[in-house]
Design a protein around this motif. Structure first.
Motif, mmCIF file in Angstrom:
data_model
loop_
_atom_site.group_PDB
_atom_site.id
_atom_site.type_symbol
_atom_site.label_atom_id
_atom_site.label_comp_id
_atom_site.label_asym_id
_atom_site.label_seq_id
_atom_site.Cartn_x
_atom_site.Cartn_y
_atom_site.Cartn_z
ATOM 1 N N LEU A 66 0.619 -1.472 -0.004
ATOM 2 C CA LEU A 66 -0.205 0.081 0.030
ATOM 3 C C LEU A 66 0.856 1.030 -0.419
ATOM 4 O O LEU A 66 0.762 2.471 -0.553
ATOM 5 C CB LEU A 66 -1.290 0.202 1.574
ATOM 6 N N LEU A 67 1.592 1.188 0.280
ATOM 7 C CA LEU A 67 3.196 2.562 0.876
ATOM 8 C C LEU A 67 3.701 2.347 -0.548
ATOM 9 O O LEU A 67 3.479 3.911 -0.517
ATOM 10 C CB LEU A 67 3.580 2.310 1.941
ATOM 11 N N SER A 68 4.043 1.708 -1.236
ATOM 12 C CA SER A 68 4.390 2.015 -2.344
ATOM 13 C C SER A 68 3.242 2.105 -3.469
ATOM 14 O O SER A 68 3.605 3.358 -4.669
ATOM 15 C CB SER A 68 5.258 0.495 -3.540
ATOM 16 N N GLY A 69 2.731 1.430 -2.996
ATOM 17 C CA GLY A 69 1.305 2.425 -4.253
ATOM 18 C C GLY A 69 0.458 3.121 -4.184
ATOM 19 O O GLY A 69 -0.287 4.213 -4.828
ATOM 20 N N ILE A 70 0.963 4.609 -2.695
ATOM 21 C CA ILE A 70 0.836 5.628 -2.804
ATOM 22 C C ILE A 70 1.828 6.710 -2.663
ATOM 23 O O ILE A 70 1.571 7.436 -2.719
ATOM 24 C CB ILE A 70 -0.318 5.800 -1.704
ATOM 25 N N LEU B 147 -2.109 7.989 10.185
ATOM 26 C CA LEU B 147 -2.924 6.827 8.929
ATOM 27 C C LEU B 147 -3.616 7.476 7.880
ATOM 28 O O LEU B 147 -4.149 8.249 8.433
ATOM 29 C CB LEU B 147 -3.257 5.493 9.835
ATOM 30 N N MET B 148 -3.798 5.863 7.114
ATOM 31 C CA MET B 148 -4.869 6.570 6.118
ATOM 32 C C MET B 148 -5.810 5.443 5.814
ATOM 33 O O MET B 148 -5.351 4.309 5.794
ATOM 34 C CB MET B 148 -4.308 7.343 4.461
ATOM 35 N N PHE B 149 -7.056 6.180 6.081
ATOM 36 C CA PHE B 149 -7.914 4.680 4.545
ATOM 37 C C PHE B 149 -8.406 5.401 3.340
ATOM 38 O O PHE B 149 -8.281 6.518 3.711
ATOM 39 C CB PHE B 149 -8.931 4.631 6.030
ATOM 40 N N GLY B 150 -9.299 4.342 2.896
ATOM 41 C CA GLY B 150 -10.005 4.687 1.670
ATOM 42 C C GLY B 150 -9.098 5.061 0.337
ATOM 43 O O GLY B 150 -9.210 5.084 -0.312
ATOM 44 N N LEU B 151 -7.963 4.059 0.767
ATOM 45 C CA LEU B 151 -6.348 3.788 -0.234
ATOM 46 C C LEU B 151 -6.717 2.935 -1.273
ATOM 47 O O LEU B 151 -7.508 2.160 -1.367
ATOM 48 C CB LEU B 151 -5.409 3.614 0.532
ATOM 49 N N PRO B 152 -6.429 3.640 -2.357
ATOM 50 C CA PRO B 152 -6.314 2.114 -3.545
ATOM 51 C C PRO B 152 -5.922 0.801 -3.114
ATOM 52 O O PRO B 152 -5.457 0.652 -2.399
ATOM 53 C CB PRO B 152 -5.830 3.119 -4.499
ATOM 54 N N LEU C 15 -1.237 12.965 -8.755
ATOM 55 C CA LEU C 15 -1.414 11.775 -9.866
ATOM 56 C C LEU C 15 -2.040 11.413 -9.527
ATOM 57 O O LEU C 15 -3.214 10.659 -10.302
ATOM 58 C CB LEU C 15 0.053 11.005 -9.641
ATOM 59 N N PHE C 16 -2.936 11.179 -8.843
ATOM 60 C CA PHE C 16 -4.433 10.665 -8.199
ATOM 61 C C PHE C 16 -5.437 10.723 -8.865
ATOM 62 O O PHE C 16 -5.963 10.313 -9.269
ATOM 63 C CB PHE C 16 -4.285 9.902 -6.930
ATOM 64 N N HIS C 17 -5.187 12.108 -8.999
ATOM 65 C CA HIS C 17 -6.496 13.062 -9.867
ATOM 66 C C HIS C 17 -6.311 12.053 -11.090
ATOM 67 O O HIS C 17 -7.246 12.001 -11.738
ATOM 68 C CB HIS C 17 -6.091 13.992 -8.938
ATOM 69 N N THR C 18 -4.906 12.945 -11.957
ATOM 70 C CA THR C 18 -5.046 12.104 -13.205
ATOM 71 C C THR C 18 -5.312 10.646 -13.292
ATOM 72 O O THR C 18 -6.358 10.228 -14.518
ATOM 73 C CB THR C 18 -3.998 12.188 -13.497
ATOM 74 N N MET C 19 -5.281 10.115 -12.379
ATOM 75 C CA MET C 19 -5.267 8.302 -12.410
ATOM 76 C C MET C 19 -7.145 8.060 -12.371
ATOM 77 O O MET C 19 -7.511 7.615 -13.156
ATOM 78 C CB MET C 19 -4.658 7.427 -10.985
ATOM 79 N N LEU D 34 -10.008 2.408 -6.112
ATOM 80 C CA LEU D 34 -10.781 2.781 -4.450
ATOM 81 C C LEU D 34 -11.659 2.051 -4.142
ATOM 82 O O LEU D 34 -12.813 1.284 -5.174
ATOM 83 C CB LEU D 34 -11.620 4.166 -4.642
ATOM 84 N N PRO D 35 -11.535 2.012 -2.841
ATOM 85 C CA PRO D 35 -12.742 1.370 -2.066
ATOM 86 C C PRO D 35 -14.180 1.728 -2.546
ATOM 87 O O PRO D 35 -13.871 3.281 -2.464
ATOM 88 C CB PRO D 35 -12.820 1.375 -0.231
ATOM 89 N N THR D 36 -15.147 0.529 -2.262
ATOM 90 C CA THR D 36 -16.868 1.231 -2.393
ATOM 91 C C THR D 36 -17.039 2.345 -1.361
ATOM 92 O O THR D 36 -15.397 2.111 0.143
ATOM 93 C CB THR D 36 -17.584 -0.047 -2.371
ATOM 94 N N GLU D 37 -18.062 3.287 -1.132
ATOM 95 C CA GLU D 37 -18.504 3.815 0.106
ATOM 96 C C GLU D 37 -18.836 3.243 0.996
ATOM 97 O O GLU D 37 -18.571 3.679 2.408
ATOM 98 C CB GLU D 37 -19.064 4.873 -0.400
ATOM 99 N N GLU D 38 -19.222 1.553 1.104
ATOM 100 C CA GLU D 38 -19.764 0.988 1.946
ATOM 101 C C GLU D 38 -18.607 0.554 2.798
ATOM 102 O O GLU D 38 -18.567 0.983 4.214
ATOM 103 C CB GLU D 38 -20.550 -0.089 1.557
ATOM 104 N N ASP D 39 -17.758 0.770 2.028
ATOM 105 C CA ASP D 39 -16.261 -0.436 2.805
ATOM 106 C C ASP D 39 -15.527 0.975 3.526
ATOM 107 O O ASP D 39 -14.532 1.141 4.449
ATOM 108 C CB ASP D 39 -15.160 -0.276 1.704
#
Length: 393
Positions: free
Chosen positions: A138-142, A170-175, A209-213, A221-226
């Motif tokens: 996850l770290l390399s993915g962000i 910490l962060m949640f809702g990450l790719p 970069l995430f906005h472009t992606m 991204l996780p679903t809103e429910e997740d």
């Protein structure tokens, strides 16, 4: 005690200082930060020293209760640069309260023992590490360049030099992040037994970069429910571990809340120094020039302001409610009346009634104010939106 925002004789007791350098740019980051390589770091620190000098000459500080050094990554400064910087802070803002909170943001892997010792000797007594997750994939993915080994080493180094008031983000809702992965991160974070944790949801910001992606439908991204389940989980786990949720994204042992951030949430005055920094003094906001070299050049000619403007009473009232409701103890009607000489119920009757009826706000048990309900915590942004722009349109 007089309200400085009314009289214009402000003497802030809180200081924010921006160090804009980073080892690299994370994929989600829209902060005012620049990759360290080939940057004129000492020129920047000298300009910062000059801005501090001009600032305290124009608006002498009260006794300083909190200092927060953010970025960027302040800990990319080498020990000599760090020593120069902290000496500047002490020179210009040296009238410290006996229990000052002096925080610095850090990235794991950028804090060896020598640097941490310089920080402690310079007065830093609280360090906030940007950990974000405990899974290396996850770290390399962000776009983070540290790994979990760096996290443990950095925290151990801090404690070795006597820095024990530590926080991690910490962060949640990450790719590609699952609820189970967040649960694992929370477990490992709590095993560290730290006094403070900040846990933020990912926001996909423009010019990243995430906005472009995201626009290319390439951001898993996780679903809103997740994401909702992640937030409910972290609140439950933190509460069970004795970390009180005192703000929407912040959890602490009793008495270990971030006092500097509470300055913002109470809408109190603070100095803002450095490239792109915001400040609020005497009901006047300013935003500094952003780029490193433009900031350095502007400071030679005077205070490096990009914008400076008075905050109207209407906007100040909206800010009072909006930022105050972020803190779970909420806002006090008496504090609003003291500051604005008006009743909060009179000014915000419609949105207060609407949010109370919706079950998103509740009255304090003594009836003297308002706070988010349990349901309201989950929909804080919707609540805040009800108070934005209704007086200033």
């Amino acid at each position: 005690m007089p309200d400085n925002r009314q009289t214009g004789s402000a003497a802030p007791s809180a200081v924010y200082i921006h160090i804009p350098f980073c080892t690299n740019k994370c994929f989600y980051c829209d902060f005012n930060s620049y990759v360290l390589k080939d940057q004129p770091v000492m020129d920047y620190l000298r300009a910062l020293d000059l801005e501090m000098e001009m600032t305290v000459r124009d608006t002498p500080p009260a006794q300083i209760k909190s200092i927060f050094v953010g970025g960027g990554t302040p800990t990319v400064l080498n020990p000599q640069e760090m020593d120069y910087f902290l000496s500047s802070v002490r020179k210009h803002f040296g009238n410290w309260s006996s229990d000052i909170e002096f925080s610095m943001e850090a990235n794991p892997g950028t804090t060896d023992l020598e640097k941490l010792a310089v920080m402690k000797d310079g007065g830093v007594n609280r360090v906030s590490f940007g950990v974000q997750a405990f899974q290396n994939e996850l770290l390399s993915g962000i776009g983070r360049i540290h790994n979990t080994d760096d996290v443990y080493r950095s925290l151990e180094n801090a404690q070795k030099v006597g820095l024990n008031n530590l926080s991690i983000d910490l962060m949640f809702g990450l790719p590609n992040q699952s609820v189970e992965m967040l649960d694992e991160s929370i477990t490992k974070a709590l095993e560290l037994d730290l006094p403070h944790y900040s846990i933020y949801s990912l926001k996909v910001e423009e010019n990243t970069l995430f906005h472009t992606m995201f626009n290319k439908n390439q951001l898993p991204l996780p679903t809103e429910e997740d994401e909702l389940q992640m937030y409910l989980l972290l609140m439950k786990r933190m509460s069970a571990a004795g970390r009180n949720q005192y703000e929407i994204s912040n959890f602490a042992k009793p008495g270990m809340q971030s006092r500097h951030n509470i300055t913002y949430w109470r809408n109190e005055d603070y100095y803002g120094l450095g490239a792109g920094a915001h400040g609020y003094v005497g009901r006047q906001r300013h935003v500094n020039i952003k780029g490193v070299n433009p900031y350095v050049e502007a400071t030679k000619a005077g205070l490096p302001r990009m914008q400076q403007f008075m905050v109207s009473e209407e906007e100040a009232m909206e800010d009072f409610v909006m930022v105050g409701l972020r803190v779970l103890e909420g806002i006090r009607s008496a504090d609003f009346t003291s500051q604005f000489k008006k009743s909060i119920e009179e000014v915000f009757e419609k949105p207060l009634d609407k949010m109370l009826d919706a079950g998103l706000l509740e009255r304090h048990t003594d009836g003297g104010g308002y706070r988010l309900s349990e349901k309201g915590i989950l929909f804080g942004n919707e609540v805040f939106a009800e108070f934005i722009g209704i007086l200033t349109v």
